[in-house]
Write an enzyme that holds these catalytic residues in place. Structure first.
Site, short mmCIF file in Angstrom:
data_model
loop_
_atom_site.label_atom_id
_atom_site.label_comp_id
_atom_site.label_asym_id
_atom_site.label_seq_id
_atom_site.Cartn_x
_atom_site.Cartn_y
_atom_site.Cartn_z
N LYS A 89 -3.39 -11.37 -7.23
CA LYS A 89 -4.63 -11.55 -6.48
C LYS A 89 -5.76 -10.74 -7.13
O LYS A 89 -5.52 -9.63 -7.61
CB LYS A 89 -4.40 -11.05 -5.04
CG LYS A 89 -5.52 -11.35 -4.08
CD LYS A 89 -5.26 -10.74 -2.71
CE LYS A 89 -5.52 -9.25 -2.70
NZ LYS A 89 -5.62 -8.65 -1.37
N LYS A 141 -10.27 -5.38 -5.99
CA LYS A 141 -11.26 -4.40 -6.42
C LYS A 141 -10.62 -3.13 -6.95
O LYS A 141 -11.25 -2.36 -7.65
CB LYS A 141 -12.19 -4.07 -5.26
CG LYS A 141 -11.47 -3.56 -4.04
CD LYS A 141 -12.29 -3.72 -2.79
CE LYS A 141 -11.38 -3.62 -1.58
NZ LYS A 141 -11.93 -4.19 -0.38
N LYS A 182 0.83 -1.22 0.00
CA LYS A 182 0.00 0.00 0.00
C LYS A 182 0.85 1.26 0.00
O LYS A 182 0.44 2.29 -0.51
CB LYS A 182 -0.97 -0.01 1.19
CG LYS A 182 -2.13 -0.96 0.98
CD LYS A 182 -3.35 -0.57 1.77
CE LYS A 182 -4.52 -1.46 1.42
NZ LYS A 182 -5.62 -1.38 2.37
P1 TYM Z 1 -10.57 -6.93 3.20
O1 TYM Z 1 -11.70 -6.00 3.45
O2 TYM Z 1 -9.50 -6.51 2.26
O3 TYM Z 1 -11.12 -8.31 2.68
C1 TYM Z 1 -12.17 -9.00 3.35
C2 TYM Z 1 -11.92 -10.49 3.30
O4 TYM Z 1 -11.82 -10.96 1.96
C3 TYM Z 1 -10.64 -11.73 1.79
N1 TYM Z 1 -10.14 -11.56 0.39
C4 TYM Z 1 -9.90 -12.57 -0.46
N2 TYM Z 1 -10.02 -13.91 -0.32
C5 TYM Z 1 -9.70 -14.68 -1.39
N3 TYM Z 1 -9.27 -14.18 -2.58
C6 TYM Z 1 -9.13 -12.84 -2.77
N4 TYM Z 1 -8.73 -12.36 -3.94
C7 TYM Z 1 -9.45 -11.97 -1.67
N5 TYM Z 1 -9.43 -10.61 -1.50
C8 TYM Z 1 -9.85 -10.38 -0.22
C9 TYM Z 1 -9.67 -11.16 2.83
O5 TYM Z 1 -8.65 -12.08 3.15
C10 TYM Z 1 -10.59 -10.89 3.99
O6 TYM Z 1 -10.81 -12.07 4.76
N6 TYM Z 1 -7.89 -6.27 7.31
C11 TYM Z 1 -9.04 -6.94 6.77
C12 TYM Z 1 -10.32 -6.56 7.49
C13 TYM Z 1 -10.26 -6.72 8.95
C14 TYM Z 1 -10.24 -7.96 9.67
C15 TYM Z 1 -10.20 -7.61 11.05
C16 TYM Z 1 -10.31 -9.30 9.28
C17 TYM Z 1 -10.21 -5.72 9.88
N7 TYM Z 1 -10.18 -6.25 11.13
C18 TYM Z 1 -10.18 -8.58 12.06
C19 TYM Z 1 -10.29 -10.27 10.30
C20 TYM Z 1 -10.23 -9.91 11.64
C21 TYM Z 1 -9.17 -6.58 5.32
O7 TYM Z 1 -8.71 -5.56 4.88
O8 TYM Z 1 -9.93 -7.40 4.59
#
Ligand code: TYM
Length: 334
Positions: free
Chosen positions: A196, A199, A114
């Site tokens: 990966k 979005k 990032k």
């Molecule tokens: P975020 O919002 O980027 O994504 C949400 C969830 O989607 C999964 N994910 C994917 N899984 C498979 N293939 C992909 N291409 C893909 N892109 C995204 C992510 O692994 C995630 O599970 N930091 C986290 C949000 C968060 C969180 C937490 C998660 C904040 N606090 C506490 C667990 C526990 C995040 O940015 O996910």
């Protein structure tokens, strides 16, 4: 009867959600919510680490709430709330910051990525992001955290932080385990299958949004990058085909081997069409249900209000324990 274990996960309300988020996370949330005391959050504070338009962010919080519900999260069974509604998240982050070090945070892959993609806004929050995530998880004495593979490193840091705090101040936090699904933990881009699915990809054909209608989903799959040898098998040297097989296997609940068998002798064109149709059969009803729910903002507000009240009770129990352990004097009331 044995108490159910605690599950916590969160998603950022940062606009478009892809089938990566759905297959890597949301789909598992629904499957797991009956077996655990489940808590799901809209991680709005995390989203602030990248510049946001305030009105759009407000809209995205409702969008994600509606999507959680449309994907089958039942607010009677599970707690669904907005992270900023429970101030214990920010408060615990402050305390945990005092036992975390810039060196370990600047080594995080997501921070490095990032920092490259947002060169003009490398703020403290971006670096502190995993500490806030650890607070999210540790406040609820969480047993398991279902996430996609990209969050594994952050999860390991959360475990390290819990262990470090417990060692220094005495047993306080449960040390959480990750739950990374065996299929579709890392859904790849349809255009560059070594990357990966994201979005934020500038190429709209690279990802399937949960908001894409059936025609768009099918059109994007038809354009998916494959290769030139026309064999539908899962193999490291066939990243495009392997990704499509993974997606198909996840949405159809079939194993990769079953999917390979089903498409044996099939041309790439037909295969891509079938995968597109299978994905749209899952995403289209979710999209319609999400839009139906979005029309009833009062209902969404009620769900979030009840969720925040339930989350707050649990979170403050942990936060008070932490404050006491580190030596802060409890406020006298009444
Ligand atoms: P975020 O919002 O980027 O994504 C949400 C969830 O989607 C999964 N994910 C994917 N899984 C498979 N293939 C992909 N291409 C893909 N892109 C995204 C992510 O692994 C995630 O599970 N930091 C986290 C949000 C968060 C969180 C937490 C998660 C904040 N606090 C506490 C667990 C526990 C995040 O940015 O996910």
């Amino acid at each position: 009867m044995e108490e159910k274990k605690v599950l916590f996960s969160a998603i950022q309300p940062s606009g478009i959600l892809t089938i990566g988020n759905y297959l890597g996370a949301l789909r598992n949330f629904k499957k797991l919510q009956d077996d655990y005391n489940s808590i799901f959050s809209v991680a709005d504070l995390h989203t602030l680490t990248v510049r946001q338009d305030p009105a759009t962010l407000r809209k995205n919080v409702y969008e994600l709430t509606a999507l959680y519900l449309a994907c089958g999260i039942d607010p009677e069974k599970s707690v669904l709330f907005v992270q900023s509604h429970v101030s214990a998240h920010a408060e615990l982050t402050w305390v945990l910051n005092t036992i975390c070090y810039p060196g370990e945070l600047s080594r995080m892959t997501q921070f490095k990525e990032k920092s490259k993609s947002h060169e003009d806004n490398i703020n403290m929050g971006l670096m502190d992001y995993p500490v806030l995530m650890a607070s999210d998880i540790l406040l609820y004495q969480t047993d398991i955290v279902p996430v996609g593979a990209d969050q594994k490193q952050h999860l390991e840091l959360s475990r390290d932080i819990a262990i470090r705090f417990n060692n220094r101040f005495g047993e306080t936090f449960k040390v959480p385990d990750g739950y990374i699904s065996k299929t579709a933990a890392r859904v790849m881009s349809l255009q560059e299958p070594m990357k990966k699915m994201s979005k934020s990809d500038a190429n709209l054909n690279a990802f399937i949004s949960m908001d894409d209608d059936t025609d768009t989903v099918i059109r994007k799959f038809k354009r998916a990058i494959t290769d030139s040898d026309n064999r539908i098998i899962f193999s490291e040297d066939k990243p495009g085909i392997s990704n499509l097989l993974t997606i198909y296997s996840a949405v159809s609940d079939k194993s990769i081997e079953e999917a390979e068998k089903e498409f044996m002798g099939c041309g790439y064109g037909d295969f891509k069409l079938k995968v597109g149709e299978a994905v749209a059969a899952i995403t289209e009803p979710i999209r319609l249900e999400k839009n139906r729910l979005l029309a009833n903002k009062d209902y969404l507000d009620d769900v979030l209000k009840a969720g925040a009240e339930r989350a707050e009770r649990i979170a403050y129990r942990t936060l008070s324990k932490v404050y006491k352990k580190v030596g802060l004097v409890p406020r006298k009331r009444g």
